[in-house]
Design an enzyme around this catalytic site. Structure first.
Site, mmCIF file in Angstrom:
data_model
loop_
_atom_site.group_PDB
_atom_site.id
_atom_site.type_symbol
_atom_site.label_atom_id
_atom_site.label_comp_id
_atom_site.label_asym_id
_atom_site.label_seq_id
_atom_site.Cartn_x
_atom_site.Cartn_y
_atom_site.Cartn_z
ATOM 1 N N GLU A 104 0.814 -1.215 0.000
ATOM 2 C CA GLU A 104 0.000 0.000 0.000
ATOM 3 C C GLU A 104 0.851 1.269 0.000
ATOM 4 O O GLU A 104 0.392 2.329 0.408
ATOM 5 C CB GLU A 104 -0.940 -0.024 1.206
ATOM 6 C CG GLU A 104 -1.905 -1.199 1.171
ATOM 7 C CD GLU A 104 -2.730 -1.335 2.431
ATOM 8 O OE1 GLU A 104 -3.596 -0.488 2.668
ATOM 9 O OE2 GLU A 104 -2.502 -2.299 3.184
ATOM 10 N N SER A 109 -6.893 -1.897 2.263
ATOM 11 C CA SER A 109 -7.137 -1.396 0.902
ATOM 12 C C SER A 109 -7.762 -2.431 -0.020
ATOM 13 O O SER A 109 -7.633 -2.346 -1.236
ATOM 14 C CB SER A 109 -5.839 -0.862 0.277
ATOM 15 O OG SER A 109 -5.395 0.284 0.962
ATOM 16 N N TYR A 142 -9.506 3.784 -4.922
ATOM 17 C CA TYR A 142 -8.502 4.833 -5.086
ATOM 18 C C TYR A 142 -8.466 5.464 -6.476
ATOM 19 O O TYR A 142 -7.591 6.277 -6.752
ATOM 20 C CB TYR A 142 -7.125 4.282 -4.711
ATOM 21 C CG TYR A 142 -7.087 3.873 -3.252
ATOM 22 C CD1 TYR A 142 -7.141 4.833 -2.251
ATOM 23 C CD2 TYR A 142 -7.051 2.536 -2.885
ATOM 24 C CE1 TYR A 142 -7.145 4.466 -0.918
ATOM 25 C CE2 TYR A 142 -7.047 2.160 -1.547
ATOM 26 C CZ TYR A 142 -7.093 3.127 -0.574
ATOM 27 O OH TYR A 142 -7.099 2.768 0.746
ATOM 28 N N ARG A 147 -11.413 4.174 11.677
ATOM 29 C CA ARG A 147 -12.542 4.067 10.749
ATOM 30 C C ARG A 147 -13.106 2.660 10.833
ATOM 31 O O ARG A 147 -12.363 1.684 10.692
ATOM 32 C CB ARG A 147 -12.120 4.361 9.311
ATOM 33 C CG ARG A 147 -13.319 4.557 8.371
ATOM 34 C CD ARG A 147 -12.930 4.521 6.907
ATOM 35 N NE ARG A 147 -12.631 3.171 6.451
ATOM 36 C CZ ARG A 147 -11.497 2.816 5.843
ATOM 37 N NH1 ARG A 147 -10.546 3.696 5.629
ATOM 38 N NH2 ARG A 147 -11.315 1.564 5.455
ATOM 39 N N ASP A 174 -15.613 -0.044 9.227
ATOM 40 C CA ASP A 174 -16.354 -0.430 8.029
ATOM 41 C C ASP A 174 -17.440 -1.418 8.437
ATOM 42 O O ASP A 174 -17.150 -2.409 9.140
ATOM 43 C CB ASP A 174 -15.426 -1.067 7.000
ATOM 44 C CG ASP A 174 -14.318 -0.121 6.551
ATOM 45 O OD1 ASP A 174 -14.537 1.103 6.597
ATOM 46 O OD2 ASP A 174 -13.236 -0.606 6.152
ATOM 47 N N GLU A 221 -14.542 -4.563 9.714
ATOM 48 C CA GLU A 221 -13.201 -4.373 10.245
ATOM 49 C C GLU A 221 -13.051 -2.941 10.741
ATOM 50 O O GLU A 221 -13.866 -2.072 10.422
ATOM 51 C CB GLU A 221 -12.120 -4.685 9.211
ATOM 52 C CG GLU A 221 -12.174 -3.873 7.948
ATOM 53 C CD GLU A 221 -11.144 -4.348 6.930
ATOM 54 O OE1 GLU A 221 -10.088 -3.713 6.836
ATOM 55 O OE2 GLU A 221 -11.401 -5.354 6.224
ATOM 56 N N ASN A 280 -10.085 0.145 11.194
ATOM 57 C CA ASN A 280 -8.783 0.572 10.696
ATOM 58 C C ASN A 280 -8.134 1.570 11.643
ATOM 59 O O ASN A 280 -8.750 2.576 12.007
ATOM 60 C CB ASN A 280 -8.947 1.229 9.320
ATOM 61 C CG ASN A 280 -9.583 0.290 8.314
ATOM 62 O OD1 ASN A 280 -8.896 -0.447 7.618
ATOM 63 N ND2 ASN A 280 -10.904 0.288 8.235
ATOM 64 N N GLY A 330 -7.171 5.605 5.331
ATOM 65 C CA GLY A 330 -6.669 6.351 4.192
ATOM 66 C C GLY A 330 -7.078 7.815 4.282
ATOM 67 O O GLY A 330 -8.159 8.145 4.766
#
Length: 344
Positions: free
Chosen positions: A43, A179, A248, A287, A289, A302, A304, A308
């Site tokens: 990443e 990612s 992305y 974050r 999800d 999950e 984070n 990002g």
């Protein structure tokens, strides 16, 4: 007189051009910040873009900020410059597994983000899911399958029993990573073997998770003086898989920030994200999800520890939806770190 860390040439060139200079006056009262971006994980490019965006926003808020790759010069440069705060924006191994944070702790450098122990816990998806269940949160059923066991037992036999007893569709993903690299939603037994091979290209163990349907959401959490606060949920609408390319490269995904939720639903998913942040002992920002199912269950996929921060990333979108100026928000984060200098 302090010396700023040397900005690594390959950080400036591929994705961080213009960061070394400054068009904005520096506020002498603001903390001096070093953003770490790049690294050598899969990443790396995402990290470079995250670093560029955060550095630009901080600089616009009057912060003296420089950007550094993680290389053999980093510790020496940090020791010479003694920044007030380091912001690690490395994604993937090294950046999220706690190892770099261990080194920063040993170096005595205050940094943005979760401490090493909690980072290791969140980085390992099966362990994190166990912790979330213990905290009373919902997460899809799963099993883990190391590559060695997959090979020793024979792919056909293992996958047949997975499809028969666990059911389809499933989502196959590396137990560690981000990612959406190596992640595949599988709807037929024939596609399961290919998904496992793709997964093992990014890690030695696979997490096979029962797929759940509903509204796909990302809820970011920022620590404030009075504790963690959820930003508005961002809804993700994509034609096909929400994979690395979709995440992305603008155009493939339609985002709704804030998400198209009722007031009660928005409050529910905010509470779930804050509860996940606390359950995993996370710090400063995170974050979560999740999928909000039709029956009202919020299934956490999950969490984070290093979200990002690119131009298409979800935390910045949520912050803007909440009415925040990104530079001012990021400055408050580094000021919180500089003022507390806490350790985990």
């Amino acid at each position: 007189m302090t010396q700023s860390p040397t900005t690594h040439p390959d950080v400036v060139a591929p994705g961080l051009s213009g960061v070394a200079g400054s068009e904005h006056p520096v506020d002498a009262e603001a903390p001096r910040v070093v953003v770490l971006a790049g690294g050598l994980s899969h990443e790396r490019d995402v990290s470079l873009r995250s670093g560029r965006r955060v550095a630009e926003a901080l600089r616009a808020a009057g912060v003296d900020v420089s950007v550094h790759d993680v290389d053999a010069r980093l510790l020496r440069d940090l020791d010479e410059s003694r920044p007030d705060v380091v912001w690690p924006l490395l994604h993937g191994a090294g950046g999220e597994d706690g190892s770099l944070r261990d080194v920063l702790e040993l170096a005595g450098v205050p940094y943005v983000g979760t401490g090493p122990r909690a980072s290791r816990l969140a980085w390992d998806k099966p362990i994190a899911k166990e912790r979330l269940l213990t905290a009373g949160l919902s997460t899809p059923d799963w099993l883990t399958l190391p590559q060695e066991l997959f090979r020793d037992l024979g792919a056909h036999g293992v996958l047949s029993i997975v499809a028969e007893r666990f059911g389809l569709p499933v989502v196959v993903k590396p137990t560690r990573g981000g990612s959406a690299l190596g992640v595949t939603r599988v709807t037929s037994e024939d596609a399961l073997a290919r998904a496992m091979v793709d997964c093992f290209a990014y890690g030695g163990s696979a997490l096979i998770e029962r797929a759940v349907d509903g509204i796909e959401l990302a809820v970011s959490v920022i620590d404030g003086p009075d504790g963690p606060v959820a930003l508005p949920a961002v809804e993700i609408s994509v034609d096909g898989a929400y994979d690395f390319d979709a995440r992305y490269n603008p155009g493939r995904v339609e985002y709704f920030a804030p998400a198209r939720l009722t007031k009660a639903q928005a409050e529910q998913v905010a509470e779930v994200a804050v509860a996940a942040h606390r359950a995993l002992d996370l710090r400063h920002l995170s974050r979560t999800d999740l999928i909000l199912q039709a029956d009202g269950t919020a299934q956490v996929l999950e969490v984070n520890v290093a979200p990002g921060m690119t131009e298409t990333s979800l935390l910045p979108q949520a912050a803007v939806a909440a009415g925040h100026d990104l530079g001012a928000l990021y400055r408050r984060v580094v000021e919180l770190v500089a003022g507390s200098r806490q350790r985990v």
